[in-house]
Design a protein around this motif. Structure first.
Motif, PDB file in Angstrom:
ATOM      1  N   ARG A   1      72.371  10.704   3.233  1.00 31.40           N
ATOM      2  CA  ARG A   1      71.262   9.787   3.471  1.00 31.40           C
ATOM      3  C   ARG A   1      71.787   8.370   3.688  1.00 31.40           C
ATOM      4  O   ARG A   1      72.571   7.865   2.885  1.00 31.40           O
ATOM      5  CB  ARG A   1      70.293   9.803   2.292  1.00 31.40           C
ATOM      6  CG  ARG A   1      69.012   9.005   2.543  1.00 31.40           C
ATOM      7  CD  ARG A   1      68.055   9.150   1.372  1.00 31.40           C
ATOM      8  NE  ARG A   1      67.633  10.532   1.195  1.00 31.40           N
ATOM      9  CZ  ARG A   1      66.627  11.085   1.879  1.00 31.40           C
ATOM     10  NH1 ARG A   1      65.972  10.374   2.789  1.00 31.40           N
ATOM     11  NH2 ARG A   1      66.283  12.342   1.653  1.00 31.40           N
ATOM     12  N   ALA A   2      71.360   7.759   4.780  1.00 30.80           N
ATOM     13  CA  ALA A   2      71.759   6.380   5.066  1.00 30.80           C
ATOM     14  C   ALA A   2      70.927   5.421   4.225  1.00 30.80           C
ATOM     15  O   ALA A   2      69.703   5.410   4.312  1.00 30.80           O
ATOM     16  CB  ALA A   2      71.585   6.078   6.546  1.00 30.80           C
ATOM     17  N   GLU A   3      71.583   4.631   3.396  1.00 27.34           N
ATOM     18  CA  GLU A   3      70.893   3.660   2.543  1.00 27.34           C
ATOM     19  C   GLU A   3      70.780   2.296   3.208  1.00 27.34           C
ATOM     20  O   GLU A   3      69.819   1.564   3.003  1.00 27.34           O
ATOM     21  CB  GLU A   3      71.636   3.507   1.210  1.00 27.34           C
ATOM     22  CG  GLU A   3      71.532   4.709   0.297  1.00 27.34           C
ATOM     23  CD  GLU A   3      70.139   4.851  -0.301  1.00 27.34           C
ATOM     24  OE1 GLU A   3      69.369   3.872  -0.289  1.00 27.34           O
ATOM     25  OE2 GLU A   3      69.817   5.959  -0.766  1.00 27.34           O
ATOM     26  N   LYS A   4      71.788   1.956   4.026  1.00 26.97           N
ATOM     27  CA  LYS A   4      71.819   0.618   4.608  1.00 26.97           C
ATOM     28  C   LYS A   4      72.625   0.638   5.896  1.00 26.97           C
ATOM     29  O   LYS A   4      73.613   1.369   6.015  1.00 26.97           O
ATOM     30  CB  LYS A   4      72.451  -0.361   3.607  1.00 26.97           C
ATOM     31  CG  LYS A   4      72.483  -1.804   4.070  1.00 26.97           C
ATOM     32  CD  LYS A   4      72.958  -2.735   2.954  1.00 26.97           C
ATOM     33  CE  LYS A   4      74.370  -2.412   2.502  1.00 26.97           C
ATOM     34  NZ  LYS A   4      74.884  -3.406   1.518  1.00 26.97           N
ATOM     35  N   VAL A   5      72.197  -0.165   6.863  1.00 25.11           N
ATOM     36  CA  VAL A   5      72.942  -0.343   8.108  1.00 25.11           C
ATOM     37  C   VAL A   5      73.094  -1.829   8.361  1.00 25.11           C
ATOM     38  O   VAL A   5      72.110  -2.579   8.334  1.00 25.11           O
ATOM     39  CB  VAL A   5      72.235   0.325   9.310  1.00 25.11           C
ATOM     40  CG1 VAL A   5      73.084   0.169  10.575  1.00 25.11           C
ATOM     41  CG2 VAL A   5      71.954   1.794   9.047  1.00 25.11           C
ATOM     42  N   GLU A   6      74.333  -2.268   8.594  1.00 27.68           N
ATOM     43  CA  GLU A   6      74.613  -3.690   8.817  1.00 27.68           C
ATOM     44  C   GLU A   6      75.280  -3.896  10.177  1.00 27.68           C
ATOM     45  O   GLU A   6      76.148  -3.116  10.575  1.00 27.68           O
ATOM     46  CB  GLU A   6      75.539  -4.230   7.725  1.00 27.68           C
ATOM     47  CG  GLU A   6      74.954  -4.214   6.323  1.00 27.68           C
ATOM     48  CD  GLU A   6      75.961  -4.675   5.286  1.00 27.68           C
ATOM     49  OE1 GLU A   6      75.875  -5.833   4.862  1.00 27.68           O
ATOM     50  OE2 GLU A   6      76.830  -3.852   4.921  1.00 27.68           O
ATOM     51  N   ASN A   7      74.876  -4.966  10.841  1.00 28.61           N
ATOM     52  CA  ASN A   7      75.524  -5.408  12.074  1.00 28.61           C
ATOM     53  C   ASN A   7      76.655  -6.351  11.669  1.00 28.61           C
ATOM     54  O   ASN A   7      76.414  -7.411  11.097  1.00 28.61           O
ATOM     55  CB  ASN A   7      74.503  -6.116  12.963  1.00 28.61           C
ATOM     56  CG  ASN A   7      75.094  -6.560  14.291  1.00 28.61           C
ATOM     57  OD1 ASN A   7      76.299  -6.709  14.444  1.00 28.61           O
ATOM     58  ND2 ASN A   7      74.225  -6.794  15.276  1.00 28.61           N
ATOM     59  N   THR A   8      77.889  -5.961  11.980  1.00 27.43           N
ATOM     60  CA  THR A   8      79.040  -6.777  11.594  1.00 27.43           C
ATOM     61  C   THR A   8      79.466  -7.744  12.693  1.00 27.43           C
ATOM     62  O   THR A   8      80.475  -8.435  12.551  1.00 27.43           O
ATOM     63  CB  THR A   8      80.228  -5.864  11.244  1.00 27.43           C
ATOM     64  OG1 THR A   8      80.597  -5.092  12.401  1.00 27.43           O
ATOM     65  CG2 THR A   8      79.871  -4.944  10.091  1.00 27.43           C
ATOM     66  N   GLY A   9      78.701  -7.803  13.759  1.00 27.70           N
ATOM     67  CA  GLY A   9      79.040  -8.681  14.873  1.00 27.70           C
ATOM     68  C   GLY A   9      79.687  -7.931  16.016  1.00 27.70           C
ATOM     69  O   GLY A   9      79.234  -8.014  17.162  1.00 27.70           O
ATOM     70  N   ASP A  10      80.751  -7.198  15.710  1.00 32.90           N
ATOM     71  CA  ASP A  10      81.411  -6.399  16.743  1.00 32.90           C
ATOM     72  C   ASP A  10      81.237  -4.910  16.508  1.00 32.90           C
ATOM     73  O   ASP A  10      81.922  -4.077  17.113  1.00 32.90           O
ATOM     74  CB  ASP A  10      82.896  -6.743  16.814  1.00 32.90           C
ATOM     75  CG  ASP A  10      83.615  -6.488  15.495  1.00 32.90           C
ATOM     76  OD1 ASP A  10      82.933  -6.186  14.493  1.00 32.90           O
ATOM     77  OD2 ASP A  10      84.855  -6.610  15.465  1.00 32.90           O
ATOM     78  N   GLY A  11      80.313  -4.549  15.604  1.00 37.08           N
ATOM     79  CA  GLY A  11      80.052  -3.152  15.317  1.00 37.08           C
ATOM     80  C   GLY A  11      79.012  -3.012  14.229  1.00 37.08           C
ATOM     81  O   GLY A  11      78.252  -3.949  13.933  1.00 37.08           O
ATOM     82  N   VAL A  12      78.964  -1.844  13.626  1.00 39.50           N
ATOM     83  CA  VAL A  12      78.015  -1.590  12.547  1.00 39.50           C
ATOM     84  C   VAL A  12      78.728  -0.856  11.416  1.00 39.50           C
ATOM     85  O   VAL A  12      79.752  -0.199  11.625  1.00 39.50           O
ATOM     86  CB  VAL A  12      76.814  -0.732  13.013  1.00 39.50           C
ATOM     87  CG1 VAL A  12      75.982  -1.464  14.049  1.00 39.50           C
ATOM     88  CG2 VAL A  12      77.280   0.622  13.536  1.00 39.50           C
ATOM     89  N   VAL A  13      78.160  -0.983  10.223  1.00 39.25           N
ATOM     90  CA  VAL A  13      78.613  -0.212   9.072  1.00 39.25           C
ATOM     91  C   VAL A  13      77.392   0.459   8.463  1.00 39.25           C
ATOM     92  O   VAL A  13      76.420  -0.219   8.122  1.00 39.25           O
ATOM     93  CB  VAL A  13      79.324  -1.080   8.021  1.00 39.25           C
ATOM     94  CG1 VAL A  13      79.623  -0.256   6.765  1.00 39.25           C
ATOM     95  CG2 VAL A  13      80.617  -1.650   8.583  1.00 39.25           C
ATOM     96  N   VAL A  14      77.452   1.773   8.356  1.00 41.81           N
ATOM     97  CA  VAL A  14      76.371   2.546   7.743  1.00 41.81           C
ATOM     98  C   VAL A  14      76.826   2.959   6.348  1.00 41.81           C
ATOM     99  O   VAL A  14      77.867   3.617   6.197  1.00 41.81           O
ATOM    100  CB  VAL A  14      76.028   3.791   8.584  1.00 41.81           C
ATOM    101  CG1 VAL A  14      74.954   4.626   7.884  1.00 41.81           C
ATOM    102  CG2 VAL A  14      75.572   3.389   9.984  1.00 41.81           C
ATOM    103  N   THR A  15      76.053   2.561   5.340  1.00 42.02           N
ATOM    104  CA  THR A  15      76.363   2.914   3.959  1.00 42.02           C
ATOM    105  C   THR A  15      75.492   4.087   3.535  1.00 42.02           C
ATOM    106  O   THR A  15      74.262   4.025   3.648  1.00 42.02           O
ATOM    107  CB  THR A  15      76.124   1.726   3.019  1.00 42.02           C
ATOM    108  OG1 THR A  15      76.903   0.607   3.460  1.00 42.02           O
ATOM    109  CG2 THR A  15      76.524   2.081   1.587  1.00 42.02           C
ATOM    110  N   LEU A  16      76.129   5.160   3.067  1.00 44.30           N
ATOM    111  CA  LEU A  16      75.405   6.335   2.627  1.00 44.30           C
ATOM    112  C   LEU A  16      75.018   6.215   1.158  1.00 44.30           C
ATOM    113  O   LEU A  16      75.536   5.368   0.426  1.00 44.30           O
ATOM    114  CB  LEU A  16      76.261   7.586   2.852  1.00 44.30           C
ATOM    115  CG  LEU A  16      76.752   7.829   4.279  1.00 44.30           C
ATOM    116  CD1 LEU A  16      77.566   9.110   4.350  1.00 44.30           C
ATOM    117  CD2 LEU A  16      75.597   7.878   5.266  1.00 44.30           C
ATOM    118  N   SER A  17      74.119   7.082   0.728  1.00 46.36           N
ATOM    119  CA  SER A  17      73.614   7.030  -0.644  1.00 46.36           C
ATOM    120  C   SER A  17      74.700   7.313  -1.671  1.00 46.36           C
ATOM    121  O   SER A  17      74.594   6.898  -2.832  1.00 46.36           O
ATOM    122  CB  SER A  17      72.458   8.021  -0.823  1.00 46.36           C
ATOM    123  OG  SER A  17      72.870   9.335  -0.466  1.00 46.36           O
TER     124      SER A  17
END
Length: 474
Positions: free
Chosen positions: A253-269
């Motif tokens: 389950r994806a808890e959070k998605v962040e735009n890092t400027g040159d990409g994204v980071v998806v944090t799972l539960s």
């Protein structure tokens, strides 16, 4: 009830998606005075930002896949280099050109539909419509905007559709974190797209971007992709996805998605993080039922905000109908269209056949496609599955993934459902749909001629096999 063709009914329709469009066209053809209020364009999201664009993108992905698979059929592509030595060329996807074509095609489809309505005599008004009681529609420049017209109506049809669901911890920004409405602004195929959600929308886009050459990670909170669909079909798709290099993360389950400027980071539960270039959020949709006067008029809504309707699209208010994704029925463009026609036929006293879930044909435009119709579970049904690879035409086309599955009622052998997984499953499901709708038996289906060789012959083969099972007793 017989229809009085002398009566000029006034019908107001809020929303011009597939359901609203069909309702307007059908009502005008029956002689009603019809007004359609639409705030984005005729065809709604289905034509402008959802079904038509996504399936056009998928058609491009299918073409790219066909080029890659041509070698299996003995077709080779090469260019001559120095000293006439063959060079193997690389295929490339010009996504800017692809998206330009997609949006142009969607816009033209919308305009064609608008012209058809006008030719039929429908009064098409651009604006935001909301109910005023149960017999009038007020038209404004937008929610909370300036009112500029009011339409009196004997019957009101709501067809306002839905919008992509957004999570507070993964807000779409249109650049790196995207909804399915925003992918057509991408300048190039994503280097690594993380798709959150493995339902129909997520699976379709994951399949398309994989075949366009992107690295794809599919995050699914469930045990398998396409939860709720045929497990055998989901298993085939997972095998194809894995073989194509896709990373499948089940029970994640994806808890959070962040735009890092040159990409994204998806944090799972569980705390794990996945880095990618883009993230597509495909976590469902929310109905467009706020600020259109439903509560004030007394229209019953489900806890989800969707409008409760019966099998002819009627709401809790007798002269108010609702169709499409804003209702509690299956969110398919074909269902919206069918119910749009049914609703106005019922409102105008014409003969209708109430909507039936067990006759819905649906398709998932992954590669391979997955099509279903009718009941595909139940203790009183017998199942027979035939691998598509056993079909002569499939062998000629080098098709190896998929199957045809039929369900028939015990005792009678009546066809009650079917599943097709393979190329053009959306077309192949039609004869099974006819069998379900007309209550044909497997023997009757088996006696229908098919051309040889043909993929549709697999349906005939499955029906003939079930004849033998029937003779031995279901």
């Amino acid at each position: 009830m017989s229809f009085d063709f002398e009566r000029k009914q006034r019908i107001a329709i809020i929303g011009g998606g597939p359901g609203g469009y069909e309702a307007a066209l059908s009502a005008a053809q029956l002689g009603a005075e019809v007004t359609l209020v639409e705030n984005t364009g005729v065809g709604g999201a289905a034509v402008l930002t959802d079904v038509v664009p996504s399936k056009t993108l998928i058609a491009t992905a299918d073409a790219a896949q066909a080029i890659d698979a041509a070698g299996d059929l003995g077709v080779q592509f090469y260019a001559k280099g120095a000293e006439d030595k063959p060079l193997k060329p690389e295929t490339a996807i010009n996504l800017l050109a692809v998206n330009k074509r997609i949006l142009a095609l969607a816009g033209q489809q919308s305009e064609d539909m608008r012209e058809q309505l006008i030719e039929a005599g429908v009064n098409v008004i651009s604006g935001h419509g909301r109910m005023k009681g149960d017999n009038a529609v007020v038209i404004s420049t937008g929610p909370g905007g300036t009112d500029f017209d009011q339409i009196e109506a004997d019957t009101i049809v709501i067809s306002t559709g839905s919008t992509p669901r957004e999570l507070p911890s993964a807000k779409p920004d249109g650049t790196r974190i995207l909804t399915w409405k925003q992918v057509y602004d991408l300048p190039a195929v994503p280097e690594h797209i993380i798709v959150v959600g493995s339902g129909v929308t997520g699976a379709e886009f994951a399949s398309a971007y994989m075949n366009l050459g992107a690295k794809v990670t599919l995050v699914s909170s469930r045990e398998q992709v396409l939860p709720g669909e045929d497990p055998d079909a989901a298993a085939v798709l997972e095998k194809v996805f894995t073989r194509g290099g896709m990373t499948l993360l089940a029970r994640s389950r994806a808890e959070k998605v962040e735009n890092t400027g040159d990409g994204v980071v998806v944090t799972l539960s569980n705390g794990d993080e996945i880095a990618g270039s883009h993230c597509l959020m495909a976590v469902g949709s929310t109905p467009n039922t706020t600020d259109i006067g439903l509560e004030e008029a007394g229209v019953q809504l489900a806890d989800t905000g969707r409008i409760m309707v019966n099998r002819v699209g009627r709401t809790s208010i007798p002269n108010v109908y609702a169709v499409g994704d804003c209702t509690n029925l299956m969110p398919l463009a074909s269902v919206a269209s069918m119910l749009g026609r049914t609703a106005v036929f019922h409102a105008m006293g014409d003969a209708v056949i109430p909507f039936a879930n067990n006759k819905i044909a649906a398709n998932i435009f992954t590669s391979p496609e997955i099509a279903t119709v009718g009941w595909t579970t139940g203790e009183d049904a017998v199942e027979y599955k035939l691998p598509i690879a056993a079909n002569a035409r499939a062998k000629m086309m080098s098709v190896r993934d998929g199957f045809v599955k039929l369900y028939a009622r015990k005792g009678s052998g009546t066809v009650v459902g079917g599943v097709v997984v393979g190329p053009k499953a959306s077309e192949l499901i039609y004869p099974i749909s006819i069998a379900v709708d007309r209550r044909l038996t497997v023997d009757q289906l088996a006696r229908v001629f098919t051309t040889y060789p043909s993929l549709s012959g697999a349906i005939n083969d499955a029906a003939r096999a079930m004849h033998g099972i029937n003779k031995r007793g279901f």
